[in-house]
Design an enzyme around this catalytic site. Sequence first.
Site, PDB file in Angstrom:
ATOM      1  N   HIS A 350       1.032  -1.240   0.107  1.00 43.78           N
ATOM      2  CA  HIS A 350      -0.028  -0.060  -0.028  1.00 43.78           C
ATOM      3  C   HIS A 350       0.844   1.171  -0.096  1.00 43.78           C
ATOM      4  O   HIS A 350       0.197   2.348   0.035  1.00 43.78           O
ATOM      5  CB  HIS A 350      -0.901   0.014   1.127  1.00 43.78           C
ATOM      6  N   LYS A 537      -7.651  13.626   4.490  1.00 42.45           N
ATOM      7  CA  LYS A 537      -6.771  12.676   4.186  1.00 42.45           C
ATOM      8  C   LYS A 537      -5.583  12.676   5.480  1.00 42.45           C
ATOM      9  O   LYS A 537      -5.748  13.684   6.043  1.00 42.45           O
ATOM     10  CB  LYS A 537      -6.082  12.351   3.001  1.00 42.45           C
ATOM     11  N   ARG A 538      -5.037  11.782   5.757  1.00 41.00           N
ATOM     12  CA  ARG A 538      -3.985  11.739   6.680  1.00 41.00           C
ATOM     13  C   ARG A 538      -2.951  12.769   6.308  1.00 41.00           C
ATOM     14  O   ARG A 538      -2.720  12.977   5.170  1.00 41.00           O
ATOM     15  CB  ARG A 538      -3.136  10.335   6.854  1.00 41.00           C
ATOM     16  N   LYS A 543       1.522  14.111   0.780  1.00 42.12           N
ATOM     17  CA  LYS A 543       0.015  14.318   0.118  1.00 42.12           C
ATOM     18  C   LYS A 543      -0.199  15.939  -0.142  1.00 42.12           C
ATOM     19  O   LYS A 543      -1.048  16.515  -0.577  1.00 42.12           O
ATOM     20  CB  LYS A 543      -0.896  13.899   1.293  1.00 42.12           C
ATOM     21  N   THR A 645      -8.272   6.665  -1.998  1.00 45.28           N
ATOM     22  CA  THR A 645      -9.686   5.990  -2.113  1.00 45.28           C
ATOM     23  C   THR A 645     -10.594   7.274  -1.766  1.00 45.28           C
ATOM     24  O   THR A 645     -11.749   7.262  -2.315  1.00 45.28           O
ATOM     25  CB  THR A 645      -9.872   4.978  -1.264  1.00 45.28           C
ATOM     26  N   LYS A 649     -14.509   8.603  -3.393  1.00 47.64           N
ATOM     27  CA  LYS A 649     -15.752   9.006  -2.538  1.00 47.64           C
ATOM     28  C   LYS A 649     -16.173  10.208  -3.224  1.00 47.64           C
ATOM     29  O   LYS A 649     -17.554  10.411  -3.413  1.00 47.64           O
ATOM     30  CB  LYS A 649     -15.395   9.030  -0.990  1.00 47.64           C
TER      31      LYS A 649
HETATM   32  C1  26Y Z   1       5.018   1.796   8.995  1.00 49.79           C
HETATM   33  C2  26Y Z   1       3.760   0.936   9.315  1.00 49.79           C
HETATM   34  C3  26Y Z   1       3.611   1.120  10.919  1.00 49.79           C
HETATM   35  C4  26Y Z   1       2.715   1.464   8.362  1.00 49.79           C
HETATM   36  C5  26Y Z   1       1.358   1.777   8.947  1.00 49.79           C
HETATM   37  C6  26Y Z   1       0.446   2.284   8.356  1.00 49.79           C
HETATM   38  C7  26Y Z   1       2.717   1.661   7.127  1.00 49.79           C
HETATM   39  C8  26Y Z   1       1.667   1.955   6.389  1.00 49.79           C
HETATM   40  C9  26Y Z   1       0.461   2.214   6.892  1.00 49.79           C
HETATM   41  C10 26Y Z   1      -0.477   2.687   6.090  1.00 49.79           C
HETATM   42  C11 26Y Z   1      -0.771   2.772   4.940  1.00 49.79           C
HETATM   43  C12 26Y Z   1      -2.063   3.365   4.110  1.00 49.79           C
HETATM   44  O1  26Y Z   1      -2.724   3.626   4.591  1.00 49.79           O
HETATM   45  N1  26Y Z   1      -1.717   3.264   2.668  1.00 49.79           N
HETATM   46  C13 26Y Z   1      -2.782   3.809   1.989  1.00 49.79           C
HETATM   47  O2  26Y Z   1      -3.361   2.720   1.656  1.00 49.79           O
HETATM   48  C14 26Y Z   1      -4.464   3.138   0.661  1.00 49.79           C
HETATM   49  C15 26Y Z   1      -5.416   1.934   0.581  1.00 49.79           C
HETATM   50  O3  26Y Z   1      -4.842   0.948  -0.356  1.00 49.79           O
HETATM   51  C16 26Y Z   1      -4.162   3.694  -0.384  1.00 49.79           C
HETATM   52  O4  26Y Z   1      -5.465   4.360  -1.193  1.00 49.79           O
HETATM   53  C17 26Y Z   1      -3.313   4.911  -0.146  1.00 49.79           C
HETATM   54  O5  26Y Z   1      -2.923   5.626  -1.474  1.00 49.79           O
HETATM   55  C18 26Y Z   1      -2.118   4.702   0.850  1.00 49.79           C
HETATM   56  O6  26Y Z   1      -1.498   5.839   1.377  1.00 49.79           O
END
Ligand code: 26Y
Length: 804
Positions: A350, A537-538, A543, A645, A649
């Site tokens: 992701h 978004k976060r 971003k 995503t 929406k």
């Molecule tokens: C480092 C680790 C603890 C970690 C924790 C959370 C690494 C990544 C994440 C979360 C990543 C995340 O939310 N990625 C997002 O996933 C979405 C669903 O696929 C995407 O639409 C989005 O672009 C992406 O930033």
Amino acid sequence: MFFDTKESFKQAFVETLRSNYGKSIEQATDVEKFLTLASLVKAHANSNVYKTNTYLEKQAAKKMYYFSLEFLLGRLLTNNLMNLGLYKVVQEGLADFGIDLNTLEDIESDAGLGNGGLGRLAACFLDSLATLHLPGNGNTIRYQYGLFKQLITNNEQVEVPDQWLRYGNAWETRHPDEAVKVKFYGDVRITMNYETGRLNFEHVNAQEVLAVPYDMPVVGADTKCTNVLRMWSAEASDNFPADQDFIKYLNSINKICLNVYPDDSTVEGKYIRIKQEYFFIAAGLGSIVREHLKQNPNLDNFAEKVCIQLNDTHPAMSVAELMRIFLDEYNYEWDKAWSIVSKVFAYTNHTVMQEALEKWPVEYIRTLLPRVYTIIEEINRRFRETVYNQSHDRDLVERTAIIQDNQVKMAHLSIVGSFSVNGVAKLHSKILVEDLFRDFFNLMPEKFNNKTNGITQRRWLLYSNPELTNLLEKTIGPEFKHDFTQIEKLEQYIDDKKLQEAFLKVKYQRKLALCRFLKDNYQIEVDPNSIFDTQAKRLHAYKRQLLNILHVIYLYQRIKQYPTFTMPKTTFLFGAKAAPAYVLAKKIIKLINCVAEKVDNDPVASKFIKVVFIPNYRVTVAEYLMNASDVSEQISTAGKEASGTGNMKFMMNGAITLGTLDGANVEISERVGLENCEIFGLKANEIENMRSTYSSVDYYKQDARIKQAVDSLLDGTFSSVQDDFIDIYNDLIIRNDEYFVLADFAAYVKAHEHINALYSDRSAWARLCLLNIAKSAYFSSDRTILDYVRDVWHIKAIDNSKLK
Ligand code: 26Y
């Protein structure tokens, strides 16, 4: 108690309120009423779980399990009532008692068991799986607290605990009899079995933790098929050495499920995270294997009956843990075990951000999970050997190794241990095979595939935007509600002036709903006649919320300097949480809030612009925000946002994408046409080519607008605290602007000007919005799930008519 008509509901409600709380409707509090209603709905759903499982057992059907550290479910009452087709019955029944269903809906807290996109994707997938009557269950941690609740105090983010369980979780059922023992620390004892000539491995002197499952029904729409989200909670085990400090033991157990993503900047934090990751996968696998063996004599056919999707690398240790179960508990030989285990897992990546690619020090995993570590070592040894034999390239062996430089690379473990590896949008999957995982792609191209993300149109359109749903139904008939590909039919009506007007009216109603929400919850007043331009978004540098707010600063400066300046009134809405330890992100939040304050206090500027930072962005806020917006800000540095995503929406609710060619924006613009969205800025390949020569200072010096906006970060315009925003300034100017904010600034200004021009022609604008809605079918998670089923999971839909 079962109900399906208004009268049977009313009777069940009164009786359950009495038997649960010893109260009448008049005596009960709203919370008691909510919990009573939810318990009735849960009973309904659970009886469907029974039907679903009985059917699946009979069929000996293959099941998919979605292993994810995050599930951002949001609230469930409306969703479950709607999916079960009980909304009207309940609404009318409650009204007879003088109870407003909306009041009870507002009591539920968001189940915020996650942090962002990856977690919400998991929730959308569960909804689509159940609705398409596919056997797919979730597996996660039952966190005691969600990520955090965000307050804005003195313009800054303050984190307080998110007590989502304060009134209990109305949807879950605890199953203590299905607990699984999970072991940490200790040693590996190796003994020789002289009869078989095999070595036995045993994990001894371990600290044992009891994983207790809580199941939540996942209700599909218009189907009895009901899956389960299994959440694991850590509890004390009876198996505890009497000579140890049990308070210490209890404290360490409590930390495992305490909250989402504990800070991993300390050694202790890292241990807790690894514990969390192992805890939920070991428990999940333990219970899946146990289920399997109830119906099958051994694990030989495990891969034919079970598929596990790894949601990013957080559950990557599953590969080694399942090997451990096969080797140590069921005496399989390595080769046979591996031939089965390597057909069970599929891995989704992701993110391409280096800092989010998990690597754990060998020492931590060896200390915490001594036996699992030896298995990872062996997987690594064998994989290195295979790569060397295939390539005779020692550099390649090092680059692809699972253990390298005293670190375990979780992405490499996931790729080696999975039969499928996918990215979440076309561009992202291309970057994976051409860049991030290029070496692996060359070694095993058959594993790699793309699965563009999607969102559930039920939560994000049908239920949260009833006004638009009605309009669509009036225009194209009701079929799109069950088969979202039918939304395409809308395209033939987009030139209809009456429809355009009706759409604008709906958008206005949704704006009013958002205004009410902001007023009631945050005392924020917004003009519903302004353009709603939203970035939600976060908060992360890539971003580029910073680009957005710099542009607002530029507008503010124009307004102040040119008395003749004019623009359509625009409300810039932001929703974003920053990771508690992410200093720059928190400063950007402060900057947004400071600009908001400055503009509000300026009689001239506030005629044209308003900046709103909505505190504590979460699923429930998104349900109001997305469908009230006109402009969808998707402005990440090209190549960095895996998919996004939120963009989907907004589109589905008739907002225009103002974005870079990044993530799923690429596919949105392909489907809707470049002329029907506002694409700007550098492309992914251009960014890569510029990286070595880029100099942000040149942009700063050459573009007076940039210089003026950036200088305002230091001159006290927005904060009286000396050097309050110097970190942001330094990031842009001294550290050379890693995310090309200044390089894209001019194009971004132009894009906004173009959007404003488009917006002024109301009929043309409405046509654009309608076209976006018509072209959003592809971004339904129903489509995504069917793609996974076809290419990866190979599970079969349940015959709905047989669920009795
Ligand atoms: C480092 C680790 C603890 C970690 C924790 C959370 C690494 C990544 C994440 C979360 C990543 C995340 O939310 N990625 C997002 O996933 C979405 C669903 O696929 C995407 O639409 C989005 O672009 C992406 O930033």
